[in-house]
Write a protein that holds these residues in place. Structure first.
Motif, PDB file in Angstrom:
ATOM      1  N   SER A 164       0.826  -1.213   0.000  1.00 58.20           N
ATOM      2  CA  SER A 164       0.000   0.000   0.000  1.00 58.20           C
ATOM      3  C   SER A 164       0.860   1.264   0.000  1.00 58.20           C
ATOM      4  CB  SER A 164      -0.943   0.003   1.207  1.00 58.20           C
ATOM      5  OG  SER A 164      -0.213   0.125   2.422  1.00 58.20           O
ATOM      6  N   CYS A 165       2.094   1.145   0.484  1.00 55.52           N
ATOM      7  CA  CYS A 165       3.014   2.292   0.472  1.00 55.52           C
ATOM      8  C   CYS A 165       3.650   2.495  -0.902  1.00 55.52           C
ATOM      9  CB  CYS A 165       4.116   2.097   1.514  1.00 55.52           C
ATOM     10  SG  CYS A 165       3.529   2.041   3.216  1.00 55.52           S
ATOM     11  N   ARG A 166       3.569   1.477  -1.748  1.00 54.12           N
ATOM     12  CA  ARG A 166       4.196   1.538  -3.071  1.00 54.12           C
ATOM     13  C   ARG A 166       3.193   1.727  -4.202  1.00 54.12           C
ATOM     14  NH1 ARG A 166       9.281  -1.291  -4.007  1.00 54.12           N
ATOM     15  NH2 ARG A 166      10.428  -1.553  -2.069  1.00 54.12           N
ATOM     16  N   ILE A 167       1.984   1.207  -4.012  1.00 55.62           N
ATOM     17  CA  ILE A 167       0.972   1.240  -5.069  1.00 55.62           C
ATOM     18  C   ILE A 167      -0.195   2.116  -4.629  1.00 55.62           C
ATOM     19  CG2 ILE A 167      -0.616  -0.120  -6.473  1.00 55.62           C
ATOM     20  CD1 ILE A 167       2.224  -0.752  -7.146  1.00 55.62           C
ATOM     21  N   ALA A 168      -0.405   3.211  -5.328  1.00 55.04           N
ATOM     22  CA  ALA A 168      -1.525   4.099  -5.005  1.00 55.04           C
ATOM     23  C   ALA A 168      -2.844   3.376  -5.259  1.00 55.04           C
ATOM     24  CB  ALA A 168      -1.445   5.366  -5.857  1.00 55.04           C
ATOM     25  N   GLY A 169      -3.736   3.439  -4.303  1.00 52.96           N
ATOM     26  CA  GLY A 169      -5.045   2.814  -4.458  1.00 52.96           C
ATOM     27  C   GLY A 169      -5.131   1.398  -3.942  1.00 52.96           C
ATOM     28  N   PHE A 170      -3.985   0.785  -3.636  1.00 53.63           N
ATOM     29  CA  PHE A 170      -4.021  -0.569  -3.073  1.00 53.63           C
ATOM     30  C   PHE A 170      -4.436  -0.472  -1.612  1.00 53.63           C
ATOM     31  CE2 PHE A 170      -2.346  -4.324  -0.965  1.00 53.63           C
ATOM     32  CZ  PHE A 170      -2.684  -5.331  -1.849  1.00 53.63           C
ATOM     33  N   LYS A 171      -5.491  -1.197  -1.248  1.00 60.23           N
ATOM     34  CA  LYS A 171      -6.065  -1.066   0.085  1.00 60.23           C
ATOM     35  C   LYS A 171      -5.647  -2.225   0.991  1.00 60.23           C
ATOM     36  CE  LYS A 171     -10.088   1.540  -1.523  1.00 60.23           C
ATOM     37  NZ  LYS A 171     -11.577   1.587  -1.587  1.00 60.23           N
ATOM     38  N   GLU A 172      -4.827  -1.887   1.963  1.00 60.22           N
ATOM     39  CA  GLU A 172      -4.405  -2.882   2.950  1.00 60.22           C
ATOM     40  C   GLU A 172      -5.603  -3.432   3.718  1.00 60.22           C
ATOM     41  OE1 GLU A 172      -2.018  -2.961   7.226  1.00 60.22           O
ATOM     42  OE2 GLU A 172      -2.133  -1.116   6.042  1.00 60.22           O
ATOM     43  N   SER A 173      -6.618  -2.575   3.910  1.00 63.12           N
ATOM     44  CA  SER A 173      -7.789  -2.963   4.707  1.00 63.12           C
ATOM     45  C   SER A 173      -8.589  -4.088   4.066  1.00 63.12           C
ATOM     46  CB  SER A 173      -8.696  -1.745   4.916  1.00 63.12           C
ATOM     47  OG  SER A 173      -9.139  -1.223   3.668  1.00 63.12           O
ATOM     48  N   HIS A 174      -8.403  -4.334   2.761  1.00 63.09           N
ATOM     49  CA  HIS A 174      -9.131  -5.397   2.061  1.00 63.09           C
ATOM     50  C   HIS A 174      -8.460  -6.760   2.224  1.00 63.09           C
ATOM     51  CE1 HIS A 174     -11.517  -2.731  -0.990  1.00 63.09           C
ATOM     52  NE2 HIS A 174     -11.716  -2.404   0.262  1.00 63.09           N
ATOM     53  N   CYS A 175      -7.279  -6.767   2.828  1.00 63.73           N
ATOM     54  CA  CYS A 175      -6.467  -7.984   2.843  1.00 63.73           C
ATOM     55  C   CYS A 175      -6.535  -8.707   4.186  1.00 63.73           C
ATOM     56  CB  CYS A 175      -5.015  -7.641   2.509  1.00 63.73           C
ATOM     57  SG  CYS A 175      -4.824  -6.886   0.875  1.00 63.73           S
ATOM     58  N   ASP A 176      -6.101  -9.945   4.164  1.00 62.86           N
ATOM     59  CA  ASP A 176      -6.119 -10.810   5.340  1.00 62.86           C
ATOM     60  C   ASP A 176      -4.764 -10.767   6.046  1.00 62.86           C
ATOM     61  OD1 ASP A 176      -7.715 -13.159   6.666  1.00 62.86           O
ATOM     62  OD2 ASP A 176      -5.698 -13.956   6.366  1.00 62.86           O
ATOM     63  N   LEU A 177      -4.762 -11.129   7.333  1.00 60.45           N
ATOM     64  CA  LEU A 177      -3.512 -11.155   8.098  1.00 60.45           C
ATOM     65  C   LEU A 177      -2.482 -12.089   7.477  1.00 60.45           C
ATOM     66  CD1 LEU A 177      -4.740 -11.241  11.821  1.00 60.45           C
ATOM     67  CD2 LEU A 177      -3.485  -9.395  10.697  1.00 60.45           C
ATOM     68  N   TYR A 178      -2.959 -13.179   6.870  1.00 62.81           N
ATOM     69  CA  TYR A 178      -2.047 -14.172   6.312  1.00 62.81           C
ATOM     70  C   TYR A 178      -1.856 -13.999   4.806  1.00 62.81           C
ATOM     71  CZ  TYR A 178      -1.980 -16.574  10.767  1.00 62.81           C
ATOM     72  OH  TYR A 178      -1.788 -16.884  12.094  1.00 62.81           O
ATOM     73  N   GLU A 179      -2.300 -12.883   4.281  1.00 64.47           N
ATOM     74  CA  GLU A 179      -2.116 -12.622   2.856  1.00 64.47           C
ATOM     75  C   GLU A 179      -0.752 -11.988   2.607  1.00 64.47           C
ATOM     76  OE1 GLU A 179      -4.394 -10.624  -0.977  1.00 64.47           O
ATOM     77  OE2 GLU A 179      -5.281 -10.483   1.031  1.00 64.47           O
ATOM     78  N   ARG A 180      -0.074 -12.468   1.585  1.00 63.25           N
ATOM     79  CA  ARG A 180       1.203 -11.914   1.172  1.00 63.25           C
ATOM     80  C   ARG A 180       1.179 -11.673  -0.331  1.00 63.25           C
ATOM     81  NH1 ARG A 180       1.067 -11.439   5.731  1.00 63.25           N
ATOM     82  NH2 ARG A 180       2.583 -11.963   7.357  1.00 63.25           N
ATOM     83  N   ILE A 181       2.020 -10.758  -0.774  1.00 60.45           N
ATOM     84  CA  ILE A 181       2.086 -10.420  -2.190  1.00 60.45           C
ATOM     85  C   ILE A 181       3.433 -10.884  -2.726  1.00 60.45           C
ATOM     86  CG2 ILE A 181       2.171  -8.546  -3.868  1.00 60.45           C
ATOM     87  CD1 ILE A 181       0.180  -8.250  -0.614  1.00 60.45           C
ATOM     88  N   SER A 182       3.395 -11.802  -3.677  1.00 61.41           N
ATOM     89  CA  SER A 182       4.627 -12.295  -4.287  1.00 61.41           C
ATOM     90  C   SER A 182       5.305 -11.161  -5.049  1.00 61.41           C
ATOM     91  CB  SER A 182       4.298 -13.449  -5.235  1.00 61.41           C
ATOM     92  OG  SER A 182       5.474 -13.984  -5.797  1.00 61.41           O
ATOM     93  N   SER A 183       6.607 -11.271  -5.263  1.00 62.51           N
ATOM     94  CA  SER A 183       7.320 -10.181  -5.933  1.00 62.51           C
ATOM     95  C   SER A 183       8.515 -10.718  -6.711  1.00 62.51           C
ATOM     96  CB  SER A 183       7.804  -9.157  -4.901  1.00 62.51           C
ATOM     97  OG  SER A 183       8.957  -9.633  -4.214  1.00 62.51           O
ATOM     98  N   ASP A 184       9.140  -9.809  -7.467  1.00 66.23           N
ATOM     99  CA  ASP A 184      10.383 -10.145  -8.165  1.00 66.23           C
ATOM    100  C   ASP A 184      11.587  -9.540  -7.443  1.00 66.23           C
ATOM    101  OD1 ASP A 184       9.979  -7.488  -8.666  1.00 66.23           O
ATOM    102  OD2 ASP A 184      10.076  -7.632 -10.846  1.00 66.23           O
ATOM    103  N   HIS A 185      11.415  -9.204  -6.170  1.00 67.77           N
ATOM    104  CA  HIS A 185      12.485  -8.633  -5.351  1.00 67.77           C
ATOM    105  C   HIS A 185      13.317  -9.772  -4.763  1.00 67.77           C
ATOM    106  CE1 HIS A 185      13.607  -5.948  -1.630  1.00 67.77           C
ATOM    107  NE2 HIS A 185      14.666  -6.460  -2.231  1.00 67.77           N
ATOM    108  N   PHE A 186      14.563  -9.886  -5.222  1.00 69.05           N
ATOM    109  CA  PHE A 186      15.458 -10.948  -4.769  1.00 69.05           C
ATOM    110  C   PHE A 186      16.574 -10.363  -3.916  1.00 69.05           C
ATOM    111  CE2 PHE A 186      13.872 -12.071  -9.041  1.00 69.05           C
ATOM    112  CZ  PHE A 186      13.136 -13.193  -8.707  1.00 69.05           C
TER     113      PHE A 186
END
Length: 391
Positions: A121-143
């Motif tokens: 939510s700090c990186r993507i404007a409009g992405f709502k943290e409040s819609h997500c679950d405690l155990y939800e994670r977002i996969s990435s290409d950050h290695f």
């Protein structure tokens, strides 16, 4: 190895990881590869971390021994494991009078980060943290390369494909991911995971809002059309407001929406290529007659399950339905009914064992808000905005 410290997640230009002692890119290429490493816990138990595993690591802001809930750890996937000072590299020449210091083996791990909703939510404007679950994670290409000493325990993570009618149930304390964050581009971008079998060009309700995993409003229970060209969930409220409903309310009407074809389900084992085109009502009449003609008849619980609406929503959690909804069970039941009609026979005993969801949890129609036309007693069945099929 016993976990010694947390890892600070950050990107650096000079090194492959956020830690000052992390190997440089040049050194990483020369280090000895391994297929696994072992971490010893405080109680003496050993955990083997292998390539491809997902695991929790201690956040850099936390101390070893601090009591944390599972969802408070950071989540990573192991991509490569390499060792430093493991005996295969040539030691530096020492003066004969100088005693060589013992070389302590170190193990470093190339990982892929899973971000928390708050971080995204700090990186993507409009992405709502409040819609997500405690155990939800977002996969990435950050290695990054991190020390093996930061690893905590192995945990599985499930992919949540919202357009997949065969999506497996996700438990209350199961880590899962439904989004992928691309950090390598100039601007961070996020996208949803989708099913390979879906022909849908969009993912989401007609209102444009994403699936809110914490919204317990009964009007925001979402209904799915499983047809390949659709594969979308829609809010109850949105379908009612836009008048996507019908007053044709036969108990088996939803069986006309198959997860495997955009057309009406084929009822004959050898369908004619020159079939007369029928209306939706005529097709449904044929389906009803085919079911009634089966001898022995199909089990009533199977028909009841197959005729259920495919739904999901936090309002159904008390009914025992997880965040992925009842799609996999309803779809499995519909396929059993179609197969029985084509074969001209009933289903074998024990058909319930093929379901991924408990029967009582999947049959939810009686626990859904009653859909009525204005203030009358006329019942409604919701319809797909895309194909107009009953959902």
């Amino acid at each position: 190895m016993t976990p010694a410290h947390g890892h600070t997640r950050r990107k650096t230009k000079s090194r492959t990881g956020g830690e000052s002692s992390a190997p440089t890119l040049e050194e990483w290429d020369t280090m000895e590869p391994f297929g696994s490493f072992v971490v010893e816990g405080g109680n003496g138990e050993e955990t083997v971390f292998k390539l491809g595993s997902t695991a929790t690591v201690l956040p850099g802001t936390r101390k070893v021994g601090e009591a944390l809930e599972l969802y408070q750890y950071w989540l990573v996937r192991i991509l490569a494991i390499r060792g430093r000072n493991c005996g295969n590299s040539s030691p530096k020449k020492k003066n004969a009078r100088t005693k060589a210091k013992p070389r302590v083996p170190e193990y470093w791990v190339k990982i892929k980060w899973y971000y928390s909703p708050k971080e995204v939510s700090c990186r993507i404007a409009g992405f709502k943290e409040s819609h997500c679950d405690l155990y939800e994670r977002i996969s990435s290409d950050h290695f990054e390369i991190v020390s093996a000493l930061t690893f905590n325990e192995l945990v599985p993570i499930m992919k949540f494909r919202e357009d997949d009618p065969d999506q497996q149930p996700i438990g209350k304390e199961d880590f899962f991911t439904r989004y992928f964050l691309r950090t390598s581009s100039k601007r961070c971008e996020i996208e949803s995971y989708s099913s390979k079998t879906s022909n849908s060009k969009s993912l989401g309700c007609i209102c444009g809002d994403p699936y809110d995993l914490k919204d317990k409003s009964s009007l925001h229970i979402m209904y799915m059309c499983p047809r390949p060209q659709c594969r979308n969930f829609y809010h109850t409220e949105c379908l009612l407001k836009c008048r996507h409903w019908t007053q044709m309310t036969h108990p088996l009407i939803r069986l006309s929406c198959s997860p495997d074809t955009d057309e009406f389900p084929v009822l004959s084992p050898c369908p004619s290529k020159r079939r007369k085109k029928k209306t939706e009502a005529e097709h449904f009449q044929s389906l009803s007659e085919a079911i009634a003609a089966l001898d022995p008849p199909l089990p009533e619980p199977l028909l009841q399950l197959a005729a259920q609406p495919i739904v999901r929503g936090a309002a159904l959690s008390k009914a025992g339905l997880g965040l992925a909804g009842n799609a996999c069970a309803v779809v499995a039941a519909r396929r059993m009914v179609y197969a029985a009609i084509q074969k001209g026979s009933s289903v074998p005993d024990g058909w319930e064992s093929d379901l991924e969801l408990e029967l009582d949890a999947a049959v939810v129609e009686d626990r859904l808000p009653a859909l009525r036309l204005d203030d009358t007693d006329d019942a409604l069945v919701l319809m797909c905005p895309n194909c107009s099929g009953p959902i």
